[in-house]
Design a protein around this motif. Structure first.
Motif, PDB file in Angstrom:
ATOM      1  N   TYR A   1     -11.095   7.615  13.982  1.00  0.00           N
ATOM      2  CA  TYR A   1     -11.251   7.611  12.529  1.00  0.00           C
ATOM      3  C   TYR A   1     -10.742   6.305  11.929  1.00  0.00           C
ATOM      4  CZ  TYR A   1     -10.978   9.198   7.665  1.00  0.00           C
ATOM      5  OH  TYR A   1     -11.124   9.324   6.297  1.00  0.00           O
ATOM      6  N   LEU A   2      -9.681   5.763  12.503  1.00  0.00           N
ATOM      7  CA  LEU A   2      -9.179   4.482  12.006  1.00  0.00           C
ATOM      8  C   LEU A   2     -10.209   3.376  12.229  1.00  0.00           C
ATOM      9  CD1 LEU A   2      -6.817   3.038  10.701  1.00  0.00           C
ATOM     10  CD2 LEU A   2      -5.810   2.726  12.970  1.00  0.00           C
ATOM     11  N   LEU A   3     -10.814   3.336  13.419  1.00  0.00           N
ATOM     12  CA  LEU A   3     -11.871   2.364  13.688  1.00  0.00           C
ATOM     13  C   LEU A   3     -13.059   2.581  12.749  1.00  0.00           C
ATOM     14  CD1 LEU A   3     -11.811   2.450  17.593  1.00  0.00           C
ATOM     15  CD2 LEU A   3     -11.143   0.500  16.158  1.00  0.00           C
ATOM     16  N   PHE A   4     -13.371   3.845  12.497  1.00  0.00           N
ATOM     17  CA  PHE A   4     -14.461   4.178  11.576  1.00  0.00           C
ATOM     18  C   PHE A   4     -14.163   3.652  10.174  1.00  0.00           C
ATOM     19  CE2 PHE A   4     -16.159   7.165   8.391  1.00  0.00           C
ATOM     20  CZ  PHE A   4     -17.524   7.064   8.650  1.00  0.00           C
ATOM     21  N   ARG A   5     -12.956   3.839   9.703  1.00  0.00           N
ATOM     22  CA  ARG A   5     -12.591   3.372   8.349  1.00  0.00           C
ATOM     23  C   ARG A   5     -12.650   1.852   8.262  1.00  0.00           C
ATOM     24  NH1 ARG A   5      -7.096   6.149   6.647  1.00  0.00           N
ATOM     25  NH2 ARG A   5      -7.737   5.541   4.526  1.00  0.00           N
ATOM     26  N   LEU A   6     -12.198   1.168   9.309  1.00  0.00           N
ATOM     27  CA  LEU A   6     -12.276  -0.295   9.316  1.00  0.00           C
ATOM     28  C   LEU A   6     -13.737  -0.748   9.286  1.00  0.00           C
ATOM     29  CD1 LEU A   6      -9.489  -1.073  11.956  1.00  0.00           C
ATOM     30  CD2 LEU A   6      -9.390  -1.580   9.499  1.00  0.00           C
ATOM     31  N   TRP A   7     -14.604  -0.070  10.040  1.00  0.00           N
ATOM     32  CA  TRP A   7     -16.028  -0.393  10.062  1.00  0.00           C
ATOM     33  C   TRP A   7     -16.693  -0.056   8.736  1.00  0.00           C
ATOM     34  CZ3 TRP A   7     -19.899   3.473   9.790  1.00  0.00           C
ATOM     35  CH2 TRP A   7     -21.208   3.009   9.960  1.00  0.00           C
ATOM     36  N   ALA A   8     -16.433   1.131   8.200  1.00  0.00           N
ATOM     37  CA  ALA A   8     -17.107   1.600   6.989  1.00  0.00           C
ATOM     38  C   ALA A   8     -16.744   0.755   5.766  1.00  0.00           C
ATOM     39  CB  ALA A   8     -16.774   3.067   6.736  1.00  0.00           C
ATOM     40  N   ALA A   9     -15.579   0.113   5.810  1.00  0.00           N
ATOM     41  CA  ALA A   9     -15.153  -0.699   4.669  1.00  0.00           C
ATOM     42  C   ALA A   9     -16.172  -1.782   4.333  1.00  0.00           C
ATOM     43  CB  ALA A   9     -13.789  -1.318   4.949  1.00  0.00           C
ATOM     44  N   THR A  10     -16.905  -2.253   5.337  1.00  0.00           N
ATOM     45  CA  THR A  10     -17.920  -3.284   5.090  1.00  0.00           C
ATOM     46  C   THR A  10     -19.333  -2.785   5.347  1.00  0.00           C
ATOM     47  OG1 THR A  10     -17.627  -4.109   7.359  1.00  0.00           O
ATOM     48  CG2 THR A  10     -16.329  -5.165   5.628  1.00  0.00           C
ATOM     49  N   ALA A  11     -19.471  -1.737   6.163  1.00  0.00           N
ATOM     50  CA  ALA A  11     -20.809  -1.291   6.574  1.00  0.00           C
ATOM     51  C   ALA A  11     -21.383  -0.177   5.722  1.00  0.00           C
ATOM     52  CB  ALA A  11     -20.769  -0.826   8.032  1.00  0.00           C
ATOM     53  N   VAL A  12     -20.549   0.477   4.910  1.00  0.00           N
ATOM     54  CA  VAL A  12     -21.026   1.599   4.089  1.00  0.00           C
ATOM     55  C   VAL A  12     -20.732   1.297   2.624  1.00  0.00           C
ATOM     56  CG1 VAL A  12     -20.966   4.093   3.716  1.00  0.00           C
ATOM     57  CG2 VAL A  12     -20.531   3.164   6.002  1.00  0.00           C
ATOM     58  N   PRO A  13     -21.657   0.625   1.936  1.00  0.00           N
ATOM     59  CA  PRO A  13     -21.440   0.299   0.517  1.00  0.00           C
ATOM     60  C   PRO A  13     -21.210   1.567  -0.299  1.00  0.00           C
ATOM     61  CG  PRO A  13     -23.351  -0.865   1.389  1.00  0.00           C
ATOM     62  CD  PRO A  13     -22.953   0.137   2.431  1.00  0.00           C
ATOM     63  N   GLY A  14     -20.153   1.564  -1.087  1.00  0.00           N
ATOM     64  CA  GLY A  14     -19.848   2.731  -1.895  1.00  0.00           C
ATOM     65  C   GLY A  14     -19.024   3.775  -1.188  1.00  0.00           C
ATOM     66  N   GLY A  15     -18.908   3.648   0.133  1.00  0.00           N
ATOM     67  CA  GLY A  15     -18.081   4.555   0.913  1.00  0.00           C
ATOM     68  C   GLY A  15     -18.757   5.868   1.246  1.00  0.00           C
ATOM     69  N   VAL A  16     -18.216   6.543   2.272  1.00  0.00           N
ATOM     70  CA  VAL A  16     -18.739   7.853   2.651  1.00  0.00           C
ATOM     71  C   VAL A  16     -18.250   8.892   1.650  1.00  0.00           C
ATOM     72  CG1 VAL A  16     -18.780   7.204   5.084  1.00  0.00           C
ATOM     73  CG2 VAL A  16     -16.782   8.406   4.167  1.00  0.00           C
TER      74      VAL A  16
END
Length: 282
Positions: free
Chosen positions: A111-126
C-alpha cells in the motif's frame, strides 16, 4: 536467555513456511524453540504495533511505528526484483480516479508503494480504500465488489484465472525510479531480548534459510499444508521469487532499499521519519 519457546508469527505463504521450516521443526542446532502463530500480514503488522510476540514477519512499511520496541533482523525477510505488488482491474486501462481499491493492509509495503505511485499516476486520487485479506482481493475485483485491487504474493502468477487485467506493477515503478530492490517483508524481534539473543536469532534465521536451500524437499509438506488453495507449481514459483540472497542477508543494498523507501514515504508525509540508526542491527 530462558528455555521458553519464543513466540513468533509469520504468514502461511510458501516463502515464510519455506524459510522457517527448519527452525520451527528443531532442525537448526542451537536455535531457540519457536511457538508459531500463522497470520496474514495485516494481522502481524497490528501485533507489532501492539508489541505482541517476540518475533514477527511484518511489512517494511510498519517499521516507523515499531522500531522503538523491535529491531530489524538482517535476514529471513522478503526483498527482491520483479516481485512487486500489482494493481488489477476487470478491464484494461481503466482510470482509478475516485475508484474503490482493495488493499491487503493499510500499513503494508504494498500500500505504501501504491500511494507513492498513485501520487503522480492517479490525477485527483483514488476513492475509498478497503482493507481485506490478500486472498479475498481478486475474487472481490472479479465480482465487482471493488473497482480494483492491490495484490501481493502468488497473485502475480494467478490473476489471469480470475479474468483480471494488470493496470500497473508497483515493483516496476519502484525499480525504475530508484534502481533498488523492493523491500516487502521484514523480520523483527523485540529489543528487550538483548543484543546477544538478537544475534542468536539472526544466526538461526540464516541457518534456516540455508537448510531450506540445501534440502528443499524437507519443507515441501509443511509448505503445501499451509499454502492457501495453491498448486505445488505455484508454490515453487512463489518461493523462487521471494526467497533469494536478500533473505539470507540484507547486505548494504537491502538496507539502502529499506532506508530509501522509508525516506521517500516520510518526505511525502506518509510515515513518521525514521532515524538511520533505528535500522541498524545490534
Amino acid at each position: 536467555m530462558t528455555d521458553t519457546a519464543l513466540r513468533i508469527a509469520y504468514s502461511p505463504c510458501p516463502n515464510d513456511t519455506f524459510v522457517f521450516h527448519a527452525w520451527a521443526h528443531g532442525l537448526v542446532p542451537g536455535a531457540p524453540a519457536l511457538d508459531v502463530t500463522f497470520a496474514d500480514i495485516d494481522v502481524t503488522n497490528g501485533m507489532a504495533e501492539r508489541g505482541e510476540l517476540d518475533v514477527l514477519k511484518v511489512s517494511y512499511a510498519v517499521l516507523p511505528w515499531v522500531l522503538d520496541e523491535y529491531a530489524l533482523l538482517p535476514c529471513g525477510g522478503a526483498l527482491g526484483r520483479g516481485c512487486g505488488p500489482l494493481v488489477l482491474a476487470r478491464e484494461p486501462g481503466v482510470s482509478l480516479t475516485g475508484r474503490t481499491v482493495a488493499v491487503p493492509s493499510d500499513r503494508s509495503t504494498a500500500y505504501l508503494l501504491f500511494r507513492l505511485w498513485a501520487a503522480t499516476a492517479v490525477p485527483g486520487g483514488v476513492g475509498d480504500v478497503v482493507v481485506m485479506p490478500f486472498h479475498e482481493i481478486m475474487p472481490a475485483v472479479r465480482d465487482g465488489k471493488v473497482d480494483a485491487g492491490l495484490v501481493i504474493h502468488e497473485a502475480r502468477f494467478t490473476y489471469q484465472r480470475y479474468g483480471l487485467h494488470r493496470l500497473a506493477d508497483m515493483g516496476e515503478h519502484w525499480e525504475s525510479t530508484t534502481g533498488l530492490p523492493i523491500p516487502l517483508g521484514a523480520i523483527i524481534a523485540k529489543r528487550s531480548l538483548g543484543a546477544p539473543t538478537l544475534r542468536r536469532l539472526a544466526d538461526a534465521a540464516r541457518a534456516s534459510v540455508r537448510h531450506a536451500w540445501a534440502d528443499p524437499e524437507a519443507s515441501r509438506s509443511y509448505v503445501l499444508a499451509h499454502a492457501q488453495e495453491m498448486s505445488p507449481t505455484v508454490a515453487d514459483q512463489h518461493i523462487a521469487l521471494y526467497v533469494n540472497d536478500f533473505t539470507e542477508d540484507l547486505g548494504e543494498e537491502g538496507r539502502t532499499a529499506a532506508r530509501t523507501l522509508l525516506t521517500h514515504a516520510a518526505n511525502g508525509g506518509l510515515v513518521p521519519p525514521v532515524p538511520p540508526a533505528a535500522l541498524a542491527f545490534p
